[in-house]
Enzyme design. Structure first.
Site, mmCIF file in Angstrom:
data_model
loop_
_atom_site.group_PDB
_atom_site.id
_atom_site.type_symbol
_atom_site.label_atom_id
_atom_site.label_comp_id
_atom_site.label_asym_id
_atom_site.label_seq_id
_atom_site.Cartn_x
_atom_site.Cartn_y
_atom_site.Cartn_z
ATOM 1 C CG ASP A 12 -0.669 3.147 -4.444
ATOM 2 O OD1 ASP A 12 -0.708 1.953 -4.102
ATOM 3 O OD2 ASP A 12 -1.698 3.771 -4.772
ATOM 4 C CB SER A 13 -1.021 0.402 -8.044
ATOM 5 O OG SER A 13 -2.121 0.758 -7.224
ATOM 6 C CE1 TYR A 44 1.463 -2.204 -9.511
ATOM 7 C CE2 TYR A 44 2.324 -2.096 -7.279
ATOM 8 C CZ TYR A 44 2.458 -1.819 -8.621
ATOM 9 O OH TYR A 44 3.584 -1.176 -9.064
ATOM 10 N N GLY A 45 -3.959 -5.161 -6.947
ATOM 11 C CA GLY A 45 -4.711 -6.096 -6.094
ATOM 12 C C GLY A 45 -5.163 -7.369 -6.779
ATOM 13 C CB CYS A 75 0.997 0.000 -2.430
ATOM 14 S SG CYS A 75 0.063 -1.280 -3.246
ATOM 15 C CG ASN A 76 -2.642 -1.352 2.790
ATOM 16 O OD1 ASN A 76 -2.573 -1.632 3.975
ATOM 17 N ND2 ASN A 76 -2.925 -0.140 2.370
ATOM 18 C CB THR A 77 -1.528 -4.637 -3.020
ATOM 19 O OG1 THR A 77 -2.853 -4.161 -2.834
ATOM 20 C CG2 THR A 77 -1.545 -5.905 -3.818
ATOM 21 C CD GLU A 156 -6.095 5.072 -9.577
ATOM 22 O OE1 GLU A 156 -5.868 5.816 -10.545
ATOM 23 O OE2 GLU A 156 -5.342 5.010 -8.565
ATOM 24 C CB CYS A 188 -6.815 -0.428 0.045
ATOM 25 S SG CYS A 188 -6.502 0.196 -1.627
ATOM 26 C CB THR A 189 -2.779 3.748 0.311
ATOM 27 O OG1 THR A 189 -2.465 3.169 -0.964
ATOM 28 C CG2 THR A 189 -1.858 3.205 1.369
ATOM 29 C CG HIS A 190 -6.578 3.539 -4.275
ATOM 30 N ND1 HIS A 190 -5.374 2.892 -4.305
ATOM 31 C CD2 HIS A 190 -6.741 4.098 -5.503
ATOM 32 C CE1 HIS A 190 -4.828 3.025 -5.507
ATOM 33 N NE2 HIS A 190 -5.632 3.767 -6.249
#
Ligand code: DGL
Length: 269
Positions: A12-13, A44-45, A75-77, A156, A188-190
């Site tokens: 992921d980012s 990344y988004g 990561c969905n993005t 983050e 979004c995985t966040h």
């Protein structure tokens, strides 16, 4: 190393993919994992599809070099703009999983309400990936998508359960018609990190879907079907980042009980 002994790569980012890695640890306790958080290029988004694909391929190459039998684009993005290219790049060296297909499949199989909201990064929402997949199988559904770009930097930076996060979540979700959907996909995985606050916003009355355990379940079924499940003692998990951030270590420690060692790798030099 025989094939089933090989690790699972997850990337992921930043910390978001840890929600997926954590579910993999729970659902596939025998597997060892190699995680890569591209903290140097986060978020990344807001990047172009070209940049996201470029970063993702480098990380995929790194994980292939570590002999991963499967790689989860957590990561969905990156999944929404780069899944085909990443799969092509990996060829038959590893199974490649994105985090979108298992969620839309689950949605069709078990839920399919008439109105669904999708929140995600700008790149994910602009790609229309969720909307296209849901409508292709269920044309009667109304899908309302909204980019919520402040949520990733907020998470983050560690604003997770406080006045700042509550205000930002409220500002995004009280927008019509998101305030009145039957289900909400966290694209979004966040976002599972703030799932409880999102639930609370909807008075615990809306089905909130996220990719973590659904993707880990899909990964398990596929490894089982391909005879690739590892049994016995697993190896050590490894956590790589492209830049040190204090919060990454803290949240990784929360997900993986205490002290983990972060290893820094610059794949772009
Ligand atoms: N966690 C990511 C996702 O699922 C990336 C967020 C970002 O870097 O913008 O989209």
């Amino acid at each position: 190393m025989t094939d089933h002994d090989k690790p699972i790569g997850v990337f992921d980012s930043g910390v978001g993919g840890l929600t997926v890695a954590h579910a993999i640890r729970r659902i596939l306790p025998g597997e060892s994992m190699i995680y890569f958080g591209d903290t140097a290029h986060l978020p990344y988004g807001d990047k172009s599809p070209e940049s996201i694909i470029y970063y993702s391929k480098k990380i995929t190459g790194f994980l292939l070099g570590k002999q991963c039998k499967a790689i989860v684009i957590a990561c969905n993005t990156a999944s929404s703009v780069g899944y085909e290219e990443i799969s092509k790049y990996a060829g038959d060296q590893a199974l490649i999983f994105n985090v979108i297909d298992p969620v839309t499949d689950y949605y069709h199989e078990f839920l399919a309400p008439k109105t669904v909201g999708v929140i995600g990064t700008k790149a994910t929402i602009q790609s229309g990936a969720y909307e296209k997949k849901i409508l292709a199988e269920n044309p009667g559904v109304k899908v309302f998508s909204k980019a919520t770009p402040l949520l990733v930097p907020m998470i983050e930076e560690g604003f997770i359960y406080d006045d700042i996060s509550n205000a930002i979540i409220r500002a995004y979700l009280s927008d019509k018609p998101l305030d009145n959907v039957e289900a909400l996909i966290l694209g979004c995985t966040h976002y599972p990190i703030i799932k409880n606050q999102i639930r609370r916003f909807y008075n615990f009355d809306v089905e909130i879907l996220d990719s973590a355990s659904i993707v880990a379940g899909a990964l398990k079924s596929r490894l089982e079907a391909d005879g690739l499940l590892h049994s016995g003692r697993r190896g050590k998990d490894r956590f790589f980042v492209s830049d040190y951030t204090p919060y990454f270590k803290k949240i990784a420690g929360m997900f993986f009980d205490g002290s983990i060692e972060l290893e820094k790798r610059d794949l772009w030099r």
